[in-house]
Design a protein around this motif. Structure first.
Motif, mmCIF file in Angstrom:
data_model
loop_
_atom_site.group_PDB
_atom_site.id
_atom_site.type_symbol
_atom_site.label_atom_id
_atom_site.label_comp_id
_atom_site.label_asym_id
_atom_site.label_seq_id
_atom_site.Cartn_x
_atom_site.Cartn_y
_atom_site.Cartn_z
ATOM 1 N N MET A 64 1.709 8.468 -2.452
ATOM 2 C CA MET A 64 2.570 7.432 -1.936
ATOM 3 C C MET A 64 1.573 6.663 -0.805
ATOM 4 O O MET A 64 1.567 7.111 0.317
ATOM 5 C CB MET A 64 3.925 7.839 -1.295
ATOM 6 N N PRO A 65 0.969 5.719 -1.319
ATOM 7 C CA PRO A 65 0.194 5.042 -0.320
ATOM 8 C C PRO A 65 1.117 4.080 0.514
ATOM 9 O O PRO A 65 2.253 3.893 0.133
ATOM 10 C CB PRO A 65 -0.275 3.754 -1.196
ATOM 11 N N ILE A 66 0.828 4.142 1.810
ATOM 12 C CA ILE A 66 1.509 3.283 2.784
ATOM 13 C C ILE A 66 0.610 1.905 3.035
ATOM 14 O O ILE A 66 -0.487 1.966 3.397
ATOM 15 C CB ILE A 66 1.448 4.152 4.214
ATOM 16 N N THR A 119 -3.844 3.050 3.915
ATOM 17 C CA THR A 119 -4.790 2.101 3.407
ATOM 18 C C THR A 119 -4.981 0.824 4.260
ATOM 19 O O THR A 119 -4.414 0.804 5.144
ATOM 20 C CB THR A 119 -4.011 1.481 2.036
ATOM 21 N N PRO A 120 -6.182 0.186 3.981
ATOM 22 C CA PRO A 120 -6.580 -0.769 4.714
ATOM 23 C C PRO A 120 -5.437 -1.858 4.837
ATOM 24 O O PRO A 120 -4.879 -2.008 3.797
ATOM 25 C CB PRO A 120 -7.973 -1.249 3.947
ATOM 26 N N GLY A 121 -5.338 -2.549 6.023
ATOM 27 C CA GLY A 121 -4.741 -3.851 5.563
ATOM 28 C C GLY A 121 -5.532 -4.811 5.009
ATOM 29 O O GLY A 121 -6.405 -5.293 5.409
ATOM 30 N N PRO A 122 -4.977 -5.369 3.703
ATOM 31 C CA PRO A 122 -5.914 -6.463 3.006
ATOM 32 C C PRO A 122 -6.030 -7.724 3.621
ATOM 33 O O PRO A 122 -6.652 -8.547 2.894
ATOM 34 C CB PRO A 122 -4.999 -6.191 1.672
ATOM 35 N N THR A 172 -8.389 -5.608 -0.526
ATOM 36 C CA THR A 172 -7.302 -5.989 -1.424
ATOM 37 C C THR A 172 -7.745 -5.107 -2.821
ATOM 38 O O THR A 172 -6.717 -4.566 -3.212
ATOM 39 C CB THR A 172 -7.243 -7.691 -1.750
ATOM 40 N N ARG A 173 -8.857 -5.301 -3.119
ATOM 41 C CA ARG A 173 -9.245 -4.221 -4.280
ATOM 42 C C ARG A 173 -9.033 -2.873 -4.013
ATOM 43 O O ARG A 173 -8.617 -2.126 -5.019
ATOM 44 C CB ARG A 173 -10.862 -4.490 -4.800
ATOM 45 N N GLN A 229 -5.575 1.807 -5.084
ATOM 46 C CA GLN A 229 -4.635 3.198 -4.741
ATOM 47 C C GLN A 229 -3.321 2.820 -5.214
ATOM 48 O O GLN A 229 -2.884 3.955 -5.750
ATOM 49 C CB GLN A 229 -4.603 3.332 -3.032
ATOM 50 N N LEU A 230 -3.022 1.766 -5.544
ATOM 51 C CA LEU A 230 -1.587 1.451 -5.877
ATOM 52 C C LEU A 230 -1.607 1.918 -7.545
ATOM 53 O O LEU A 230 -0.613 2.310 -8.036
ATOM 54 C CB LEU A 230 -1.095 -0.013 -5.691
ATOM 55 N N ASP A 231 -2.694 1.550 -8.119
ATOM 56 C CA ASP A 231 -2.834 1.860 -9.529
ATOM 57 C C ASP A 231 -2.560 3.683 -9.913
ATOM 58 O O ASP A 231 -2.140 3.830 -10.677
ATOM 59 C CB ASP A 231 -4.236 1.567 -10.101
ATOM 60 N N ARG A 232 -2.747 4.391 -9.063
ATOM 61 C CA ARG A 232 -2.771 5.846 -9.139
ATOM 62 C C ARG A 232 -1.634 6.161 -8.312
ATOM 63 O O ARG A 232 -1.533 7.459 -8.390
ATOM 64 C CB ARG A 232 -4.304 6.390 -8.660
ATOM 65 N N ALA A 233 -0.770 5.466 -7.808
ATOM 66 C CA ALA A 233 0.527 5.718 -7.056
ATOM 67 C C ALA A 233 1.712 6.134 -7.978
ATOM 68 O O ALA A 233 1.744 5.917 -9.117
ATOM 69 C CB ALA A 233 0.794 4.902 -5.982
ATOM 70 N N HIS A 234 2.492 6.914 -7.394
ATOM 71 C CA HIS A 234 3.831 7.186 -7.873
ATOM 72 C C HIS A 234 5.043 6.774 -7.044
ATOM 73 O O HIS A 234 6.102 6.565 -7.638
ATOM 74 C CB HIS A 234 4.058 8.923 -8.015
#
Length: 741
Positions: free
Chosen positions: A65-67, A231-234, A244-245, A250-255
């Motif tokens: 879970m990315p924040i 995660t970094p603030g984009p 942003t990338r 990270q979102l691509d691999r998140a649940h």
């Protein structure tokens, strides 16, 4: 989740794990046979890396879970509060550039940071490159953009920066290490170093910490481990596109995903950019895997106390959360209060009644938040029982207990089905690609050498034409000119609307009461400021929409040029794609400035004529009798408070114009180049697809050039691989069906 559900998912976990491990030999065969076009043209080795990552997650049952949050929204503070200590470094300036995996683990006694050996070497390579950088112009640019990094730049120049360790223990040392590594990456970006750590990481740094037993916390779910990704603030201006990338990867691999928003900047487009980043993930896993946190609600003004429910509903609507789920999925927090309370409660667990409040930094921090003026007195008089009650009250009122329960318990219990479904979906798509690539090779092998050679020559010609088309792609100057031309009328109308608001601030008004004058002045300034901020917010939305239209037109133009080439290359079924650039027009922040302090004026006046005459006769009469003169005053004073709005208007106009100038600079320096780079990336992806297809044909050519027996064996291997991939796809579909039963 009941016991029978848990047992079923445990069995299913084992089945899915074994199924994925069983695909390893199949991918070995795909790599040996040289299937280049799988995994989006990245090849079988890249596909194997994704598969192994899924296997590791399933073995540990890790729900990722990315924040994600705009810069300085309080993301690291919230993670620290969940851990019960200041694990992650935080400051008023941007901190995170490198994603960090945080695992709250009861099996360990103290926090530990682990960095993979290849990444240790990568950080050291970056450091050595920075030490050898002697361009004073670049250094001056870095200190201008990040003045707080000047000490680090001095250490780099002196060669005294410590190398990257593989394992770090102790909270203070972990903080120092993470701060140093994040800032090294930031400095490398500004100094234009050849080495960039984030894109080349073999794995993100992993920070394991014991789970803090917070007051009132329930039991933890047994099934599944929640892994938080810091995660970094984009929206950091200088590194916006790169970060942003990083967040998107990270979102691509998140649940699941947690979105943290800053209450004081809810109308900024940084929040809108975060929402857009999260949309693809939510489309894949569903909005029920989203938690939104509105942080810093302690900044809410007393006259806004009734707005809490409205803000929650508004944020829920913007994120696509159904109204009946808003209260469960959109939470309000005061993270810095919660972190301060957690620090005190953790210290009380360690020291109990022996804790000396006057000598403890955690106690000082909590008391400073509670009583900014009286904390020095409180720290010397507060008792341990009173301190405990104070900390528990602060923790419970911070909003973090509800967030902690939602994240650490309820979502962790949901980890298994989410995790298994995501892994099965990715594996199913991979197997379909393997079967298709093997089938293409088999078809090629049925042709003769001359036919394949001719086809390869055609592809070489197509690649040359693609290179020519890429050179003719819209240049940065052209994109900048077009973007600014489209932005100009929006900026002009924004300036006119702002002037209409400012023109309403004219004249003056006089009050007999200073408090009333202050209220009037502040109200006029606040209302004008809010209207100007709304105008800028609307301008940002309009600019974003116009820039998105320009992006679509540029890509449509590129597609029109590329379509004939891709059709001849026979890859039209797999159209190129490129990550959308960050078109965020940052309008966040407050419009401030302009003095609204009422001017005090005191006037002396003479009392009325009749009163003067009466007083003089009374003085004469008493004087003749030898009596004291009367005390009646012959003069009076009147105090008034005058509010002039001209100063307010001038200050707000300056602030408004500065914000407009910043928007124009952002368009010119960041967004237009990102649009141009987006078109270039689109061409590069098209070239990669054609190159992968050519590589497959060249492999077929080598197959045909081999001896007949070898060629027949290779063709049989490919046919078996395609068949096995389809069979494995059916097995994956069957396991997916069990999950949805």
């Amino acid at each position: 989740m009941g016991a029978s559900d848990g047992e079923f998912l445990a069995y299913l976990q084992a089945d899915v794990r074994n199924a994925l491990i069983g695909l390893d030999p199949l991918l070995d065969r795909a790599a040996e046979l040289g299937l280049h076009s799988v995994q989006g043209g990245r090849g079988a080795e890249a596909a194997r890396s994704v598969l192994h990552s899924d296997v590791r997650s399933i073995e540990r049952m890790e729900l990722r879970m990315p924040i994600i949050a705009p810069m300085n929204a309080g993301k690291s503070t919230i993670i620290n509060a969940l851990a019960g200590c200041r694990l992650l470094p935080a400051r008023g300036k941007a901190m995170t550039t490198i994603p960090t995996r945080i695992i709250l683990d009861n099996e360990i006694a103290e926090p530990v940071l682990e960095i993979a050996e290849p990444d240790v070497a990568l950080f050291d390579t970056l450091l050595q490159e920075l030490v050898q950088e002697h361009d004073e112009t670049k250094r001056e640019k870095a200190t201008t953009l990040y003045r707080h990094l000047e000490p680090l730049l001095d250490q780099i120049a002196a060669g005294t920066v410590e190398s990257c360790p593989a394992v770090v223990t102790g909270i203070e040392e972990i903080q120092r290490t993470l701060k140093r590594l994040n800032d090294l990456e930031r400095v490398g970006a500004v100094l234009e170093a050849e080495t960039s750590v984030v894109p080349a990481l073999s794995d993100v740094p992993t920070l394991r910490s014991p789970v803090w037993a917070a007051p009132g916390s329930g039991g933890n779910a047994d099934l599944g481990t929640l892994v938080l990704i810091d995660t970094p603030g984009p929206d950091e201006e200088v590194m916006s596109d790169q970060l942003t990338r990083v967040v998107r990867e990270q979102l691509d691999r998140a649940h699941a995903v947690c979105v943290v928003l800053d209450y004081t900047k809810l109308h900024g487009l940084a929040d809108e950019a975060i929402r857009k980043l999260a949309e693809p993930l939510l489309a894949r896993v569903g909005v029920d895997r989203l938690i939104a946190v509105i942080n810093k609600v302690d900044q809410r003004q007393p006259d806004e106390d009734g707005e809490g429910d409205d803000v929650v509903r508004e944020v829920a609507h913007r994120l696509g959360v159904p109204p009946d789920e808003a209260a469960d999925r959109v939470l309000e927090t005061k993270a810095h209060y919660g972190l301060a309370a957690a620090g005190v409660l953790a210290r009380l667990e360690e020291s109990g009644e022996n804790l000396d409040p006057s000598a403890d930094p955690a106690v000082t921090k909590l008391l400073q938040l509670r009583s900014p003026l009286g904390w020095r007195h409180d720290v010397t008089t507060v008792t341990v029982p009173a301190l405990r009650a104070m900390a528990e009250e602060a923790w419970l009122s911070s909003g973090l207990p509800g967030f902690r329960d939602r994240v650490l318990n309820r979502m962790r219990a949901e980890a298994a089905p989410v995790l298994l479904t995501g892994a099965l979906d990715r594996t199913g798509r991979l197997l379909e690609e393997v079967a298709a690539a093997a089938g293409t090779r088999v078809e090629s092998m049925r042709a003769d050498q001359d036919e394949i050679a001719a086809r390869i020559r055609e592809l070489e010609a197509e690649l040359a034409e693609l290179a020519e088309l890429a050179r003719d792609a819209p240049s940065r100057p052209r994109v900048l000119t077009e973007a600014m031309a489209r932005a100009k009328p929006i900026l002009e109308s924004t300036r006119d609307r702002g002037e209409d608001v400012l023109d309403g601030l004219h004249g003056s008004r006089t009050f007999s009461d200073g408090g009333d004058a202050n209220k009037y002045a502040k109200k006029k300034r606040r209302k004008a400021s809010e209207r100007l901020e709304d105008i800028l917010y609307d301008a940002g939305r309009r600019l974003e929409a116009e820039l998105e239209r320009l992006r679509v037109e540029l890509i449509d133009e590129a597609e029109g040029r590329l379509a004939p080439v891709l059709a001849r290359a026979d890859v039209s079924a797999r159209p190129p794609s490129a990550d959308s650039p960050n078109l965020r027009v940052d309008t966040s922040g407050s419009i401030r400035g302009g003095s609204a302090t009422p001017r005090k004026n005191t006037e002396t006046y003479v009392t009325g004529h009749e009163e003067v005459e009466e007083t003089l006769w009374e003085m004469l009469r008493r004087g003749l009798k030898g009596e004291p003169a009367p005390t009646r005053a012959l003069y009076g004073e009147e105090t008034t408070y005058k509010v002039k709005l001209g100063g307010v208007r001038r200050g707000l106009r300056d602030s408004f114009e500065r914000r407009l100038a910043r928007i124009e600079q952002n368009l010119e320096k960041v967004i237009a180049p990102a649009l141009a780079d987006h078109v270039v990336a689109f061409h590069q992806q098209a070239t990669r697809l054609v190159s992968a297809y050519r590589d497959d044909l060249e492999a077929s050519q080598r197959d045909l050039a081999s001896e007949t027996t070898t060629r027949e064996m290779r063709q049989a291997d490919l046919e078996r691989l395609a068949k096995d991939a389809l069979t494995a796809t059916e097995q994956i579909d069957e396991l997916r069906g069990q999950l949805f039963t």
